[in-house]
Motif scaffolding. Structure first.
Motif, PDB file in Angstrom:
ATOM      1  N   ALA A  65     156.128  51.540 132.097  1.00  0.00           N
ATOM      2  CA  ALA A  65     155.308  52.730 132.300  1.00  0.00           C
ATOM      3  C   ALA A  65     155.404  53.670 131.106  1.00  0.00           C
ATOM      4  CB  ALA A  65     155.749  53.450 133.572  1.00  0.00           C
ATOM      5  N   GLN A  66     156.613  53.819 130.553  1.00  0.00           N
ATOM      6  CA  GLN A  66     156.797  54.707 129.417  1.00  0.00           C
ATOM      7  C   GLN A  66     156.120  54.166 128.160  1.00  0.00           C
ATOM      8  OE1 GLN A  66     161.022  55.095 129.076  1.00  0.00           O
ATOM      9  NE2 GLN A  66     161.268  56.042 131.089  1.00  0.00           N
ATOM     10  N   ASP A  67     155.990  52.857 128.065  1.00  0.00           N
ATOM     11  CA  ASP A  67     155.489  52.237 126.854  1.00  0.00           C
ATOM     12  C   ASP A  67     154.002  51.902 126.915  1.00  0.00           C
ATOM     13  OD1 ASP A  67     158.012  52.374 125.800  1.00  0.00           O
ATOM     14  OD2 ASP A  67     158.542  50.299 126.267  1.00  0.00           O
ATOM     15  N   PHE A  68     153.295  52.407 127.913  1.00  0.00           N
ATOM     16  CA  PHE A  68     151.901  51.986 128.076  1.00  0.00           C
ATOM     17  C   PHE A  68     151.062  52.314 126.844  1.00  0.00           C
ATOM     18  CE2 PHE A  68     151.761  56.371 129.552  1.00  0.00           C
ATOM     19  CZ  PHE A  68     150.542  56.856 129.091  1.00  0.00           C
ATOM     20  N   ALA A  69     151.301  53.467 126.221  1.00  0.00           N
ATOM     21  CA  ALA A  69     150.506  53.858 125.065  1.00  0.00           C
ATOM     22  C   ALA A  69     150.814  52.971 123.864  1.00  0.00           C
ATOM     23  CB  ALA A  69     150.773  55.320 124.720  1.00  0.00           C
ATOM     24  N   LEU A  70     152.097  52.694 123.647  1.00  0.00           N
ATOM     25  CA  LEU A  70     152.474  51.837 122.523  1.00  0.00           C
ATOM     26  C   LEU A  70     151.956  50.420 122.728  1.00  0.00           C
ATOM     27  CD1 LEU A  70     153.972  51.675 119.857  1.00  0.00           C
ATOM     28  CD2 LEU A  70     156.068  51.165 121.124  1.00  0.00           C
ATOM     29  N   ASN A  71     152.016  49.929 123.941  1.00  0.00           N
ATOM     30  CA  ASN A  71     151.485  48.593 124.230  1.00  0.00           C
ATOM     31  C   ASN A  71     149.994  48.532 123.945  1.00  0.00           C
ATOM     32  OD1 ASN A  71     153.975  47.627 125.067  1.00  0.00           O
ATOM     33  ND2 ASN A  71     153.612  48.087 127.230  1.00  0.00           N
ATOM     34  N   GLN A  72     149.290  49.586 124.323  1.00  0.00           N
ATOM     35  CA  GLN A  72     147.845  49.619 124.079  1.00  0.00           C
ATOM     36  C   GLN A  72     147.558  49.574 122.578  1.00  0.00           C
ATOM     37  OE1 GLN A  72     145.772  52.507 122.943  1.00  0.00           O
ATOM     38  NE2 GLN A  72     143.968  51.222 123.112  1.00  0.00           N
ATOM     39  N   LEU A  73     148.346  50.304 121.804  1.00  0.00           N
ATOM     40  CA  LEU A  73     148.164  50.310 120.356  1.00  0.00           C
ATOM     41  C   LEU A  73     148.449  48.943 119.748  1.00  0.00           C
ATOM     42  CD1 LEU A  73     149.822  53.718 119.449  1.00  0.00           C
ATOM     43  CD2 LEU A  73     147.469  53.075 118.908  1.00  0.00           C
ATOM     44  N   GLU A  74     149.548  48.352 120.173  1.00  0.00           N
ATOM     45  CA  GLU A  74     149.959  47.080 119.584  1.00  0.00           C
ATOM     46  C   GLU A  74     148.996  45.944 119.926  1.00  0.00           C
ATOM     47  OE1 GLU A  74     153.963  46.650 120.942  1.00  0.00           O
ATOM     48  OE2 GLU A  74     154.802  47.841 119.282  1.00  0.00           O
ATOM     49  N   ASN A  75     148.297  46.075 121.034  1.00  0.00           N
ATOM     50  CA  ASN A  75     147.353  45.035 121.438  1.00  0.00           C
ATOM     51  C   ASN A  75     145.920  45.319 121.005  1.00  0.00           C
ATOM     52  OD1 ASN A  75     149.242  43.363 122.809  1.00  0.00           O
ATOM     53  ND2 ASN A  75     149.250  44.788 124.533  1.00  0.00           N
ATOM     54  N   SER A  76     145.719  46.404 120.288  1.00  0.00           N
ATOM     55  CA  SER A  76     144.371  46.757 119.853  1.00  0.00           C
ATOM     56  C   SER A  76     143.902  45.848 118.724  1.00  0.00           C
ATOM     57  CB  SER A  76     144.342  48.208 119.365  1.00  0.00           C
ATOM     58  OG  SER A  76     143.109  48.496 118.734  1.00  0.00           O
ATOM     59  N   PRO A  77     142.648  45.404 118.764  1.00  0.00           N
ATOM     60  CA  PRO A  77     142.111  44.600 117.667  1.00  0.00           C
ATOM     61  C   PRO A  77     141.580  45.443 116.511  1.00  0.00           C
ATOM     62  CG  PRO A  77     140.452  44.814 119.367  1.00  0.00           C
ATOM     63  CD  PRO A  77     141.690  45.528 119.877  1.00  0.00           C
ATOM     64  N   ARG A  78     141.577  46.769 116.660  1.00  0.00           N
ATOM     65  CA  ARG A  78     140.944  47.633 115.672  1.00  0.00           C
ATOM     66  C   ARG A  78     141.885  47.954 114.508  1.00  0.00           C
ATOM     67  NH1 ARG A  78     139.086  48.208 120.509  1.00  0.00           N
ATOM     68  NH2 ARG A  78     140.974  49.267 121.236  1.00  0.00           N
TER      69      ARG A  78
ATOM     70  N   ALA B 157     147.243  68.089 131.405  1.00  0.00           N
ATOM     71  CA  ALA B 157     147.538  66.840 130.676  1.00  0.00           C
ATOM     72  C   ALA B 157     147.032  65.610 131.411  1.00  0.00           C
ATOM     73  CB  ALA B 157     149.033  66.713 130.380  1.00  0.00           C
ATOM     74  N   TYR B 158     145.927  65.749 132.144  1.00  0.00           N
ATOM     75  CA  TYR B 158     145.432  64.616 132.919  1.00  0.00           C
ATOM     76  C   TYR B 158     144.912  63.477 132.047  1.00  0.00           C
ATOM     77  CZ  TYR B 158     140.622  66.297 132.133  1.00  0.00           C
ATOM     78  OH  TYR B 158     139.440  66.696 131.569  1.00  0.00           O
ATOM     79  N   MET B 159     144.537  63.737 130.814  1.00  0.00           N
ATOM     80  CA  MET B 159     144.072  62.644 129.956  1.00  0.00           C
ATOM     81  C   MET B 159     145.211  61.668 129.673  1.00  0.00           C
ATOM     82  SD  MET B 159     140.818  62.834 129.418  1.00  0.00           S
ATOM     83  CE  MET B 159     140.482  61.817 127.966  1.00  0.00           C
ATOM     84  N   ARG B 160     146.389  62.205 129.363  1.00  0.00           N
ATOM     85  CA  ARG B 160     147.537  61.342 129.117  1.00  0.00           C
ATOM     86  C   ARG B 160     148.020  60.693 130.410  1.00  0.00           C
ATOM     87  NH1 ARG B 160     152.473  63.364 129.452  1.00  0.00           N
ATOM     88  NH2 ARG B 160     151.848  65.424 128.633  1.00  0.00           N
TER      89      ARG B 160
ATOM     90  N   GLU C 105     150.626  54.098 136.126  1.00  0.00           N
ATOM     91  CA  GLU C 105     151.288  54.649 137.302  1.00  0.00           C
ATOM     92  C   GLU C 105     150.957  56.130 137.526  1.00  0.00           C
ATOM     93  OE1 GLU C 105     155.440  53.833 137.238  1.00  0.00           O
ATOM     94  OE2 GLU C 105     155.170  51.688 136.889  1.00  0.00           O
ATOM     95  N   GLY C 106     149.960  56.639 136.815  1.00  0.00           N
ATOM     96  CA  GLY C 106     149.585  58.041 136.950  1.00  0.00           C
ATOM     97  C   GLY C 106     148.840  58.322 138.237  1.00  0.00           C
ATOM     98  N   PRO C 107     148.735  59.617 138.624  1.00  0.00           N
ATOM     99  CA  PRO C 107     148.020  59.992 139.845  1.00  0.00           C
ATOM    100  C   PRO C 107     146.551  59.580 139.796  1.00  0.00           C
ATOM    101  CG  PRO C 107     149.347  61.815 139.028  1.00  0.00           C
ATOM    102  CD  PRO C 107     149.343  60.772 137.954  1.00  0.00           C
ATOM    103  N   GLU C 108     146.020  59.197 140.935  1.00  0.00           N
ATOM    104  CA  GLU C 108     144.629  58.726 140.995  1.00  0.00           C
ATOM    105  C   GLU C 108     143.651  59.819 140.589  1.00  0.00           C
ATOM    106  OE1 GLU C 108     143.569  55.625 141.378  1.00  0.00           O
ATOM    107  OE2 GLU C 108     145.698  55.084 141.372  1.00  0.00           O
TER     108      GLU C 108
ATOM    109  N   ALA D 134     139.705  61.862 136.648  1.00  0.00           N
ATOM    110  CA  ALA D 134     139.322  62.913 135.705  1.00  0.00           C
ATOM    111  C   ALA D 134     139.282  62.381 134.287  1.00  0.00           C
ATOM    112  CB  ALA D 134     140.301  64.080 135.807  1.00  0.00           C
ATOM    113  N   ARG D 135     140.245  61.553 133.957  1.00  0.00           N
ATOM    114  CA  ARG D 135     140.270  60.932 132.629  1.00  0.00           C
ATOM    115  C   ARG D 135     139.012  60.104 132.393  1.00  0.00           C
ATOM    116  NH1 ARG D 135     139.618  55.648 130.682  1.00  0.00           N
ATOM    117  NH2 ARG D 135     140.743  55.406 128.711  1.00  0.00           N
TER     118      ARG D 135
END
Length: 265
Positions: free
Chosen positions: A19-32, A233-236, A242-245, A250-251
């Motif tokens: 859960a803590q690493d979701f942002a880093l995982n998204q970056l590492e798996n990005s094709p851009r 901080a609802y965007m993050r 695991e964030g609130p629905e 809103a995101r």
């Protein structure tokens, strides 16, 4: 029984780390394509993360201003998501060169330490940094004519403030940030300002009526949405699996609105 407890602990720990690493995982798996660019701002090196879209022609630009914990993995992941939507996104590290010991956000021992340093930054330095970023990114051959600024929390406040100090940006997108209260500052705004707010964020939302009145009185464009059930901080939080629905909803709605605004410029 002991084996079961250990197994459950390991499962819980693995899920928490995931859960803590979701942002880093998204970056590492990005094709851009991502890169770091160092600019000169005054006598300092200013570090910037850039994400490029996979498009065939010039792309609109979003300057991304980070939250009050500095240039985190999540802010970089937002830049990558903007690139996925077809925009060049550049995220400056406004803590660049704060000290010899901590030349960038990633050098701080904790996010609290980064936050404490951030609130010591001189406002004029922040403005100078953002002008340097604008000058650089608007001159890229891959960049189109549209350049907007979007920021979150502290960065949302800085986005609104930069709109009072730049006649060049095409729009300011303020995510749950406070607004300037001086009428003389509001009078300098030329770009439309779009606000994005969570319903459960009275600290920020309590200032909306006053700035709305100021903007209207001075003939400025200020349009905003308040998203039901969402918090600060609802965007993050909404990016977190695991964030609130309510924050996720809103995101998602905010992303659709952001893209609609970009297409209208």
């Amino acid at each position: 029984m002991k084996t079961l407890i250990i197994s459950l602990y390991l499962i819980f720990t693995a899920q928490s780390l995931s859960a803590q690493d979701f942002a880093l995982n998204q970056l590492e798996n990005s094709p851009r394509h991502h890169e770091w660019v160092t600019l000169q701002s005054g006598d300092r090196d200013l570090y910037n993360f850039i994400a490029y879209p996979e498009v065939s022609g010039p792309a609109p630009v979003i300057i991304v201003i980070h939250e009050n914990r500095g240039l985190t993995d999540w802010v970089r992941s937002f830049a990558d998501q903007a690139a996925a939507a077809g925009y060049i996104a550049i995220a400056p590290d406004l803590l660049s060169g704060f000290s010899e010991e901590y030349p960038r956000t990633s050098d701080y021992p904790s996010s609290d330490a980064a936050r404490d340093a951030l609130y010591k930054l001189a406002p004029d330095q922040i403005t100078e940094d953002l002008h340097a970023v604008y000058d650089y990114v608007s001159g890229l051959e891959a960049a189109g004519e549209t350049v907007v600024v979007a920021g979150f929390c502290w960065g949302g406040s800085q986005t609104f403030r930069f709109a009072t100090n730049s006649s060049q940006i095409d729009a300011a997108m303020v995510f749950y940030g406070s607004a300037p209260t001086e009428e003389s500052a509001i009078q300098r705004i030329e770009a439309p300002v779009y606000g994005f707010y969570g319903e459960n964020d009275a600290r920020i939302n309590s200032g909306i009526p006053a700035v709305e009145e100021l903007m209207q009185r001075n003939g400025k464009t200020y349009e905003y949405e308040i998203y039901e059930g969402a918090g600060h901080a609802y965007m993050r939080s909404g990016d977190d699996p695991e964030g609130p629905e309510a924050n996720k909803a809103a995101r998602n709605a905010s992303w659709e609105r952001l893209k609609q605004i970009m297409s209208s410029l």
